[in-house]
Design a protein around this motif. Structure first.
Motif, PDB file in Angstrom:
ATOM      1  N   ALA A 225     -14.677 111.989  86.752  1.00 20.31           N
ATOM      2  CA  ALA A 225     -15.616 110.875  86.552  1.00 20.31           C
ATOM      3  C   ALA A 225     -15.288 110.116  85.269  1.00 20.31           C
ATOM      4  CB  ALA A 225     -17.042 111.416  86.481  1.00 20.31           C
ATOM      5  N   LEU A 226     -15.565 108.813  85.270  1.00 23.00           N
ATOM      6  CA  LEU A 226     -15.417 107.991  84.068  1.00 23.00           C
ATOM      7  C   LEU A 226     -16.611 108.231  83.142  1.00 23.00           C
ATOM      8  CD1 LEU A 226     -14.335 104.694  85.831  1.00 23.00           C
ATOM      9  CD2 LEU A 226     -12.890 106.069  84.334  1.00 23.00           C
ATOM     10  N   ASP A 227     -16.442 107.931  81.854  1.00 18.27           N
ATOM     11  CA  ASP A 227     -17.560 108.044  80.907  1.00 18.27           C
ATOM     12  C   ASP A 227     -18.659 107.068  81.311  1.00 18.27           C
ATOM     13  OD1 ASP A 227     -15.938 109.775  79.611  1.00 18.27           O
ATOM     14  OD2 ASP A 227     -15.624 108.559  77.815  1.00 18.27           O
ATOM     15  N   ASP A 228     -19.909 107.418  80.973  1.00 20.42           N
ATOM     16  CA  ASP A 228     -21.011 106.493  81.281  1.00 20.42           C
ATOM     17  C   ASP A 228     -21.514 105.781  80.022  1.00 20.42           C
ATOM     18  OD1 ASP A 228     -22.179 108.595  80.018  1.00 20.42           O
ATOM     19  OD2 ASP A 228     -23.657 109.035  81.583  1.00 20.42           O
ATOM     20  N   GLN A 229     -20.862 106.041  78.874  1.00 24.10           N
ATOM     21  CA  GLN A 229     -21.226 105.350  77.623  1.00 24.10           C
ATOM     22  C   GLN A 229     -19.949 104.988  76.875  1.00 24.10           C
ATOM     23  OE1 GLN A 229     -23.698 108.371  75.773  1.00 24.10           O
ATOM     24  NE2 GLN A 229     -25.524 107.149  76.126  1.00 24.10           N
ATOM     25  N   LEU A 230     -20.070 103.995  75.972  1.00 30.00           N
ATOM     26  CA  LEU A 230     -18.929 103.684  75.105  1.00 30.00           C
ATOM     27  C   LEU A 230     -18.663 104.893  74.206  1.00 30.00           C
ATOM     28  CD1 LEU A 230     -19.824 100.042  73.969  1.00 30.00           C
ATOM     29  CD2 LEU A 230     -18.289 100.741  75.808  1.00 30.00           C
ATOM     30  N   GLU A 231     -17.398 105.179  73.957  1.00 34.58           N
ATOM     31  CA  GLU A 231     -17.039 106.339  73.140  1.00 34.58           C
ATOM     32  C   GLU A 231     -16.970 105.944  71.663  1.00 34.58           C
ATOM     33  OE1 GLU A 231     -13.920 109.942  73.194  1.00 34.58           O
ATOM     34  OE2 GLU A 231     -15.560 109.541  74.549  1.00 34.58           O
ATOM     35  N   PRO A 232     -17.775 106.589  70.806  1.00 34.05           N
ATOM     36  CA  PRO A 232     -17.718 106.252  69.377  1.00 34.05           C
ATOM     37  C   PRO A 232     -16.475 106.861  68.725  1.00 34.05           C
ATOM     38  CG  PRO A 232     -19.295 108.026  69.751  1.00 34.05           C
ATOM     39  CD  PRO A 232     -18.783 107.620  71.102  1.00 34.05           C
TER      40      PRO A 232
END
Length: 699
Positions: free
Chosen positions: A150-157
């Protein structure tokens, strides 16, 4: 942790030590503490420096140079080579018609084995033009199995680097700390009336650490998202309150009144081979008025390189000496301190005033003699480096402390020097000097605890420096110009300003340039100085250049605030497009100090951004440091890296005084209201953002 602080930590989650988090043992805690991270609150306020959008995939045909992207593709070819250094190239394809090469310069054998032809992987990075289409250097990647991932569901800090602690560990610890974030009732310190439409602190922290996929990435990258601005306002407010309090606290002390007739001042003015400029006269009058009163002066004098700050400091010193007090002048390097020693000795010793010298290299009998002269008051003026703050140094009656290029010192050091004169209930007056002009709006906020003066006029007779902007492709012609200048007995600087996360890379760039210039200029004596050399080595090379034993000095920006070499008439700044105006101006100020016509050559790599073009044009058009400082502020565009922070300004976690100047009027109004209506909240706000550092704000 004592009983009081333990009880406080139970009441205030912000003070809970990091050892409560999973994965934080004694060694990790030590590494985090070295970075100033010791509590949950420190992790809440460790904000991402950028964000990576791994919530979607970009077909390779749609990749654009300079635009970060994530691709999913299959390994098509692998090439391992060695040209100057080891290199691994991995060609990948996703069937969309585009091509992409992943290039690695640092890799292990196990990594090479991962990239078998046919392996599926997901990679993230910023494409750039390569030899055969687009490439990403050192992407972050993961090898995918047969199952869907699955792709991330939030921007990665992406958090600031912590030495010895990997980025994945930092991310995990911040995530854990955020799970312990208390509710608004416990966290919020700003009354609702002052927030006026701003998000709560809790909401702002969660938004900045965990932005939604549809968040405005441009605003976040520029530090202009409403959540970031909410945090910046609170931090600026805390610093403003802290500085204001320090100012009030300092005024409670008494200082020696130096209100004599000024006979020594008149004698020096009569012997100087030049007349003071109008700006020097104005600033000295302000200092003289400060010194008359029995309350401590705390004045910042900013003046361009060569504007004559030292002679103003000498005149101030004479007022203190005439009143029976000693003066200490502290500079950040031995070379700069020696320069002050030569000037002050030349001016003051003919007036019968002993000038002592105290630096790290003063040892043995000479050191004992200097310490005795300082302790018994024979040495009326003492010049030195941080050695002046050491325990064994005792002043007889220190009445004035002068600190040059104060941003090069820790505030603890300035405070230690001030405390040396705190005898009999008196503290010395303080005069702080800097050659880094700061726009007025910022100076009034960054230095809310100081009175600010500006020497904004250059003495007549200074040789104007011609500024030339050249493409790096013209390097060979420039080398010939250096050869000619050195053959005529003049000296030159070549500054390498490659900006990277690693000091080591800058040092390598300087080392490589040094070797190339040595080979290209036989007969020219070339020296090298960079930030990774030991202090003694740097000093020896700089002294050799000053003494004329070297013709060409290759350096990193360690020479930005440096020594006066009147014979140096050529300054070359490599990768000038990467530096901010303030630093370029400082570097240019190293030349034009003698009788020879001087030049500053700004070498740039194409293509130039619009902002870089404006910066270089500004350098060509003006040599007025104050105008340049204002332009620097006006040109600071969203998301554009300034190259180096404006020096001489307090260090902030979130706020950026250049970017956030527009928030300052609102902050000043909020400070007045908060101090009047909720002084307890103001105390806690200062504790949250400034903490124990508040004692040093007025140092």
């Amino acid at each position: 942790m004592n009983a009081v602080s333990s009880a406080r930590a139970m009441l205030d989650p912000a003070q809970v030590p990091l050892t409560v988090l999973s994965g934080v043992g004694a060694r990790t805690a030590e590494k985090l503490a070295a970075r100033g991270i010791g509590s949950l609150q420190d992790l809440w306020l460790l904000l991402p420096r950028q964000y990576e959008d791994r919530t979607r995939l970009t077909p390779m045909r749609d990749l654009r140079p300079g635009m970060p992207a994530q691709v999913e593709a299959t390994v098509e070819a692998v090439e391992r080579g060695f040209r100057y250094r080891p290199m691994l190239k991995v060609a990948i394809g996703d069937g969309s018609g585009g091509t992409l090469v992943l290039r690695f310069f640092h890799f292990r054998a196990a990594q090479v084995a991962q990239f078998a032809v046919g392996v599926r992987l997901r990679a993230f990075g910023t494409p750039r033009p390569g030899q055969h289409g687009l490439e990403i250097v050192h992407p972050s990647y993961r090898v995918l199995g047969d199952a869907e991932v699955a792709l991330d569901d939030q921007l990665e800090p992406v958090y600031p680097q912590v030495e010895g602690v990997g980025p994945a560990v930092v991310r995990r610890l911040v995530r854990q700390a955020l799970e312990r974030l208390p509710g608004d009732d416990a966290l919020e310190l700003l009354p609702a009336a002052l927030r006026d439409g701003m998000p709560s602190l809790r909401a702002a922290l969660l938004e900045v650490h965990r932005p939604a996929p549809d968040a405005d990435l441009g605003a976040l990258s520029a530090g202009q998202h409403p959540a970031q601005q909410r945090l910046a306002i609170e931090e600026l407010l805390a610093h403003h309150l802290s500085l204001r309090r320090q100012r009030i606290a300092l005024q409670q002390h008494r200082a020696p009144a130096c209100a004599g007739p000024g006979a020594l001042v008149e004698r020096l003015l009569d012997t100087l081979p030049f007349a003071l400029t109008g700006a020097q006269q104005r600033v000295f009058a302000q200092i003289r008025d400060d010194l008359r009163h029995p309350r401590p002066m705390l004045r910042l004098v900013q003046g361009d390189v060569g504007s004559g700050k030292t002679v103003v400091a000498a005149l101030a010193a004479l007022l203190a000496v005439e009143a029976g007090h000693q003066v200490a002048l502290m500079a950040p390097t031995e070379l700069l301190a020696e320069q002050h020693l030569v000037n002050l000795s030349g001016w003051l010793q003919p007036l019968g005033i002993e000038v002592a010298w105290l630096a790290g290299k003063v040892a043995g009998k000479a050191r004992v003699r200097a310490l005795e002269a300082i302790a018994d008051g024979r040495a009326r003026v003492v010049v030195g480096t941080h050695a002046l703050m050491q325990e064994g140094v005792r002043f007889h009656r220190l009445g004035l402390a002068i600190v040059d290029e104060q941003h090069r010192f820790g505030v603890h050091q300035r405070l230690a020097l001030r405390d040396k004169g705190a005898e009999g209930g008196l503290v010395p007056h303080q005069l702080v000097m800097t050659a880094t002009p700061i726009p007025r709006t910022l100076a009034m906020s960054a230095y809310a605890d100081l009175d600010v003066s500006a020497i904004d006029e250059l003495p007549p007779g200074r040789t104007p420096v011609q500024t030339v902007v050249l493409s790096a492709e013209r390097r060979s012609a420039l080398i010939e110009r250096i050869r000619a200048a050195c053959a005529e007995g003049r000296q030159a600087y070549w500054v390498c300003t490659l900006i990277d996360d690693s000091d080591e890379i800058v040092a390598q760039a300087a080392q490589t340039t040094f070797e190339l210039l040595q080979a290209a200029l036989p007969g020219v004596r070339v020296g090298l100085v960079h930030g990774r050399m030991k202090a003694a080595e740097k000093q020896a090379v700089m002294r050799a250049f000053k003494d004329g034993s070297l013709d060409l000095l290759v350096a990193t920006t360690v020479i930005e605030v440096g020594v006066d070499v009147p014979n140096a008439s050529l300054m070359i700044v490599e990768n000038a497009e990467r530096l901010g105006l303030a630093q370029l101006h400082q570097l240019r100020g190293r030349v034009g100090r003698g009788a020879n016509a001087s030049s500053c050559v700004l070498l740039y790599q194409s293509p130039l951004s619009a902002l870089a073009k404006q910066r270089l044009a500004t350098m060509r058009e003006t040599s007025d440091g104050f105008l340049i400082a204002e332009r620097d502020l006006a040109l600071r565009g969203p998301g554009e890296l300034l190259g180096t922070r404006q020096t001489g300004i307090a260090s902030f976690r979130v706020a950026d005084l250049l970017r956030d100047a527009g928030l300052l009027p609102r902050v000043h109004v909020m400070a007045e209201r908060l101090q009047a209506d909720a002084p307890d909240a103001a105390d806690r706000l200062v504790e949250r953002w400034v903490g124990g550092a508040s004692r040093f704000a007025s140092a």
